[in-house]
Structure formats: structure tokens, C-alpha cells
Scaffold this motif. Sequence first.
Motif, PDB file in Angstrom:
ATOM      1  N   MET A  16       0.776  -0.955  -0.163  1.00 58.27           N
ATOM      2  CA  MET A  16      -0.266   0.142  -0.030  1.00 58.27           C
ATOM      3  C   MET A  16       0.885   1.214   0.016  1.00 58.27           C
ATOM      4  SD  MET A  16      -2.752  -1.358  -0.786  1.00 58.27           S
ATOM      5  CE  MET A  16      -3.782   0.693  -0.519  1.00 58.27           C
ATOM      6  N   ALA A  17       1.811   1.574   1.093  1.00 60.16           N
ATOM      7  CA  ALA A  17       2.341   2.365   0.890  1.00 60.16           C
ATOM      8  C   ALA A  17       3.227   2.324  -0.233  1.00 60.16           C
ATOM      9  CB  ALA A  17       4.013   1.703   2.236  1.00 60.16           C
ATOM     10  N   ARG A  20       0.643   3.980  -3.200  1.00 60.57           N
ATOM     11  CA  ARG A  20       0.950   5.468  -2.306  1.00 60.57           C
ATOM     12  C   ARG A  20       1.086   6.041  -3.245  1.00 60.57           C
ATOM     13  NH1 ARG A  20      -2.182   3.258   2.711  1.00 60.57           N
ATOM     14  NH2 ARG A  20      -4.178   3.587   2.490  1.00 60.57           N
ATOM     15  N   VAL A  23       1.374   7.196  -6.664  1.00 59.77           N
ATOM     16  CA  VAL A  23      -0.003   7.677  -6.822  1.00 59.77           C
ATOM     17  C   VAL A  23       0.491   9.324  -6.232  1.00 59.77           C
ATOM     18  CG1 VAL A  23      -2.632   9.188  -5.692  1.00 59.77           C
ATOM     19  CG2 VAL A  23      -1.762   6.150  -6.302  1.00 59.77           C
ATOM     20  N   VAL A  24       1.248   9.706  -5.195  1.00 59.28           N
ATOM     21  CA  VAL A  24       1.564  10.781  -5.023  1.00 59.28           C
ATOM     22  C   VAL A  24       2.643  11.756  -5.754  1.00 59.28           C
ATOM     23  CG1 VAL A  24       3.336  11.922  -3.089  1.00 59.28           C
ATOM     24  CG2 VAL A  24       1.373  10.803  -2.498  1.00 59.28           C
ATOM     25  N   CYS A  64      -4.238   2.105 -12.446  1.00 60.12           N
ATOM     26  CA  CYS A  64      -3.641   1.977 -10.814  1.00 60.12           C
ATOM     27  C   CYS A  64      -5.238   1.056  -9.987  1.00 60.12           C
ATOM     28  CB  CYS A  64      -3.300   3.487 -10.065  1.00 60.12           C
ATOM     29  SG  CYS A  64      -1.430   3.912 -11.036  1.00 60.12           S
ATOM     30  N   ALA A  68      -5.006  -2.204  -7.851  1.00 56.73           N
ATOM     31  CA  ALA A  68      -4.956  -1.586  -6.158  1.00 56.73           C
ATOM     32  C   ALA A  68      -6.801  -2.752  -6.073  1.00 56.73           C
ATOM     33  CB  ALA A  68      -6.164  -0.589  -6.031  1.00 56.73           C
TER      34      ALA A  68
END
Length: 86
Positions: A16-17, A20, A23-24, A64, A68
Motif C-alpha cells: 500500500m505504501a 500510494r 500516486v503522489v 492503478c 488496487a
Amino acid sequence: PPGTIPEERPDAETAMAQFRMGVVRLEALAQSWPEQRQGVGFAHHPVLGDLNLPEWVRFHFVHCRHHARQIRARLRWLAAKKAVRR
């Protein structure tokens, strides 16, 4: 490539990190790209062809979201497998 093959037993927090962080990074790129250049060719996709920035962002949003869903399904499978062992 080796970095695209999921681990046999992925760590949920790490997965998950990493997701994320990607995405950032994409969001930061999209915000920093000059507005006057957003409608012109940005990147070439081997199947979709030339994409401008909004198209590229949309592609990655869908891509993404797909990953996910795969990650959530894999984590549910691992949790169920763990529950059966108990």
C-alpha cells in the motif's frame, strides 16, 4: 521485468505504501507540468499510442485502480488462507 512480478507473500503495508507513493509522484508530475503543454503529446504508450497529459493521467488512474483491486483480492486470499490454517 523482475520488479513487475509480485512477491509470493507481499507485505500489505509495504504494498500500500508503494502504491500510494506512485500516486503522489504522478499527481506531483501532473501539477508541475506547464498548462500550455498539457494538450500536446506527452508520452507514447505501446498499445494506446501518443497520449497527452490528461490522457496519460486518466490511463494511470484506470491502471492503478486495476492494480488496487488485484492487491485487495490478493490480500483477502492471503487472509482467508491464514484463517483456514488456524
